[in-house]
Design a protein around this motif. Structure first.
Motif, short mmCIF file in Angstrom:
data_model
loop_
_atom_site.label_atom_id
_atom_site.label_comp_id
_atom_site.label_asym_id
_atom_site.label_seq_id
_atom_site.Cartn_x
_atom_site.Cartn_y
_atom_site.Cartn_z
N THR A 91 -5.27 2.07 -8.44
CA THR A 91 -5.42 3.38 -7.81
C THR A 91 -6.82 3.45 -7.22
OG1 THR A 91 -3.92 4.37 -9.43
CG2 THR A 91 -5.32 5.87 -8.16
N VAL A 92 -6.89 3.74 -5.91
CA VAL A 92 -8.13 3.60 -5.15
C VAL A 92 -8.56 4.93 -4.55
CG1 VAL A 92 -9.23 2.34 -3.25
CG2 VAL A 92 -7.42 1.25 -4.58
N THR A 93 -9.86 5.21 -4.58
CA THR A 93 -10.43 6.36 -3.90
C THR A 93 -11.67 5.93 -3.13
OG1 THR A 93 -11.81 6.98 -5.80
CG2 THR A 93 -9.62 7.98 -5.67
N GLY A 94 -12.10 6.79 -2.20
CA GLY A 94 -13.34 6.52 -1.48
C GLY A 94 -13.16 5.82 -0.16
N VAL A 148 0.86 -1.18 0.00
CA VAL A 148 0.00 0.00 0.00
C VAL A 148 0.90 1.23 0.00
CG1 VAL A 148 -1.90 1.21 1.15
CG2 VAL A 148 -1.62 -1.26 1.46
N PHE A 149 0.62 2.19 -0.89
CA PHE A 149 1.46 3.38 -0.91
C PHE A 149 0.69 4.56 -1.47
CE2 PHE A 149 2.14 0.97 -4.77
CZ PHE A 149 2.07 1.92 -5.77
N LYS A 150 1.09 5.75 -1.07
CA LYS A 150 0.48 6.99 -1.54
C LYS A 150 1.24 7.45 -2.77
CE LYS A 150 -2.47 10.44 -0.73
NZ LYS A 150 -2.53 10.94 -2.12
N ASP A 151 0.52 7.77 -3.81
CA ASP A 151 1.16 8.28 -5.01
C ASP A 151 0.67 9.69 -5.31
OD1 ASP A 151 -1.40 7.78 -5.77
OD2 ASP A 151 -0.93 6.21 -7.22
#
Length: 567
Positions: free
Chosen positions: A436-439, A378-381
């Motif tokens: 890439t995930v949102t929500g 898991v990582f922030k891009d």
């Protein structure tokens, strides 16, 4: 090259069920090719409109040359204007996913059979065996994942690094740099190993510590190569690589004394072979490396092949699914082309390593099952949202899909999909992708979480029953023993809550109820208790997600399959 840290993963052995298909060789190409799922070309035109209305093509029409073929709708009943509009709407939605990979006739039949429900029609098309080969354009490649395992210092990284160099995956400038740097560090013979051993700590110690990952292509396949650690201290990382593999390459050192050190008690050759079989791998290439150290003696090659063959058969490998290839990784002999060394040609006329890799049969992919992806990282891009990486174990996913994450049982939206850093609209079982995930809040997503279909989510529990096979252990297994559960990418402390019964290895018949302990080689039914909820599937329903492994005090003590999930 790609490298994902802090990953743990596994599956299971074949002793629990004779028809274990996960990881097995299959002749039929049932699968969607995970490397090219979104590469369809969509072209909707006036021809489709007229075909639905059963209007004939006119002379001089742009598509008049197609008149030699029967219209795809010829066997379909006449539809009302309302039904034609509904049909067109469904077909438009299906083409957004399938594009030209499936014929109009197949899609029309699916829409009519599903009563104009586009989602049901899509699932119907994707689940029909007769059309599995058309789900995705393969472009003469079949994606396969291979794990490279073996005892420490058997030469795995050097072998694979040299293979990649010969295939053109590493240019001469970079290779020259590695040669100079390794020579400066006093490790000149490690230059090819540095292709996969990328971290400073690995290069300093001369030992692979984590799973190095890269891809290359053969004539018929796209290969994802996973170089697993050989040292006993990094067995959990090795399990990670093996758990994601379709087939395995076991590297052994042909040098006098070195093969024996890796194969006898305490060496990793036996443990690695047993682990990959327990994790569902059935096809194996045994690379007898460093044959130049024994002057390419056929007697030494035969001796090693016979010893390993006997053990691998006991571990559950079929003789027909195991191949033996003599090589020398440092000099690159018999890797990408058949060696011309007279000493080898005199007695060996088999394939080189690349030919053997290309000859492996493709695995069956459970594309028709509900979507499942186990989070490996898991990582922030950049931009909104965050990214997760992992292997899709079942089903398929499209950009814009709504999925459920278990735990924490929260919904999210997939904004992007990438495979080997290439953006895709669509990916399927077998792909190791970045989503890439949102929500959903990134802080709630951890390694071991599973992204799944909202309509058919994976179950979570803290207590479950399982059938286990006990490995070679120093002390008997008793009730209350604290162990480490390795399940897919999850590593979770748990306790053996109950020893339910000892079972017959072949029939599953109960031999003894409530045993006081379990010993080497026994099959048993046990109950496990975790410290927090974990996502699990029953083995009978989801073989890909029904396997696990237990470790205790730095050793693998058992492999198992989930038989019952307790509420």
């Amino acid at each position: 090259m790609a490298r994902h840290r802090n990953v743990r993963g596994l599956k299971y052995d074949e002793d629990f069920e004779d028809d274990d298909v996960y990881g097995q060789s299959v002749e039929d190409d049932y699968c969607i090719s995970p490397a090219t799922a979104a590469q369809f070309i969509y072209k909707r035109d006036d021809y489709n409109r007229r075909a639905f209305a059963q209007e004939p093509l006119e002379e001089g029409d742009e598509y008049a040359e197609d008149k030699v073929e029967e219209p795809f709708h010829s066997n379909q009943p006449l539809l009302s204007e309302v039904d034609q509009a509904r049909l067109q709407s469904c077909l438009d939605k299906m083409r957004e996913v399938l594009r030209e990979s499936v014929s109009d006739q197949v899609m029309v039949n699916a829409v009519l059979n599903s009563q104009y429900d586009a989602r049901k029609a899509l699932d119907l098309v994707l689940s029909e065996d007769s059309h599995q080969k058309t789900k995705r354009k393969i472009q003469n490649t079949v994606p396969t994942r291979k794990s490279i395992v073996g005892h420490v210092d058997a030469g795995k990284s050097t072998l694979m690094g040299h293979l990649l160099y010969l295939l053109g995956k590493v240019n001469k400038r970079i290779m020259h740099k590695y040669e100079q740097e390794s020579k400066k560090a006093g490790k000149a013979s490690f230059a090819f190993a540095w292709v996969l051993d990328e971290t400073g700590e690995e290069r300093k110690r001369g030992v692979t510590m984590d799973v190095g990952m890269t891809t290359f292509e053969t004539k018929t396949k796209v290969i994802t190569l996973m170089d697993a650690p050989g040292h006993k201290d990094f067995i959990p990382n090795m399990i990670t690589g093996a758990a994601q593999a379709d087939v395995a390459i076991l590297v052994v050192d042909a040098s006098r004394g070195e093969f024996e050190a890796g194969f006898e008690a305490g060496g990793q050759t036996r443990e690695h072979a047993l682990l990959v079989r327990s994790l569902g791998v059935t096809q194996l290439a045994v690379v007898v490396n460093k044959m130049d150290q024994v002057n390419w003696q056929p007697e030494r090659f035969k001796e090693i092949s016979n010893k390993l063959g006997h053990f691998l058969k006991q571990a559950g490998f079929k003789d027909s699914d195991v191949a033996y290839i003599p090589t020398t990784g440092l000099n690159g002999e018999n890797l990408t082309t058949r060696s011309q060394i007279p000493e080898l040609k005199a007695w060996y006329n088999g394939p080189c390593l690349l030919e053997q890799i290309d000859s492996f049969k493709p695995p069956q992919r459970p594309v028709e099952k509900p979507f499942r992806l186990c989070v490996a990282d898991v990582f922030k891009d950049q931009g909104s949202g965050f990214s997760v990486t992992g292997k899709i174990e079942a089903g398929y996913v499209q950009t814009g899909d709504r999925l459920l994450v278990m735990p924490p049982n929260e919904a999210c939206t997939i904004k992007g999909i990438a495979l080997h850093d290439e953006p895709l609209d669509w990916a399927a079982a077998g792909d190791h992708v970045t989503l890439t995930v949102t929500g959903v809040d990134i802080i709630k997503i951890n390694v071991g979480c599973i992204f799944c279909d909202q309509k058919a989510p994976i179950k979570t529990c803290m207590r479950f029953r399982a059938r286990v096979l006990i490995f070679s252990i120093d002390i008997p297994i008793t009730q209350g023993l604290p162990v480490l559960l390795h399940y897919q990418t999850l590593s979770e402390p748990c306790t053996i809550r109950r020893l339910v019964s000892v079972l017959h290895k072949s029939t599953g018949e109960i031999l003894k109820k409530k045993p006081k302990c379990l010993t080497k080689g026994q099959n048993a039914l046990i109950e496990l208790q975790t410290q927090r909820p974990v996502p699990l599937e029953l083995y009978k329903d989801f073989k890909e997600l029904g396997r696990f492994m237990l470790r205790y005090s730095g050793s693998s003590i058992a492999a198992g399959v989930v038989t019952e999930i307790k509420e």
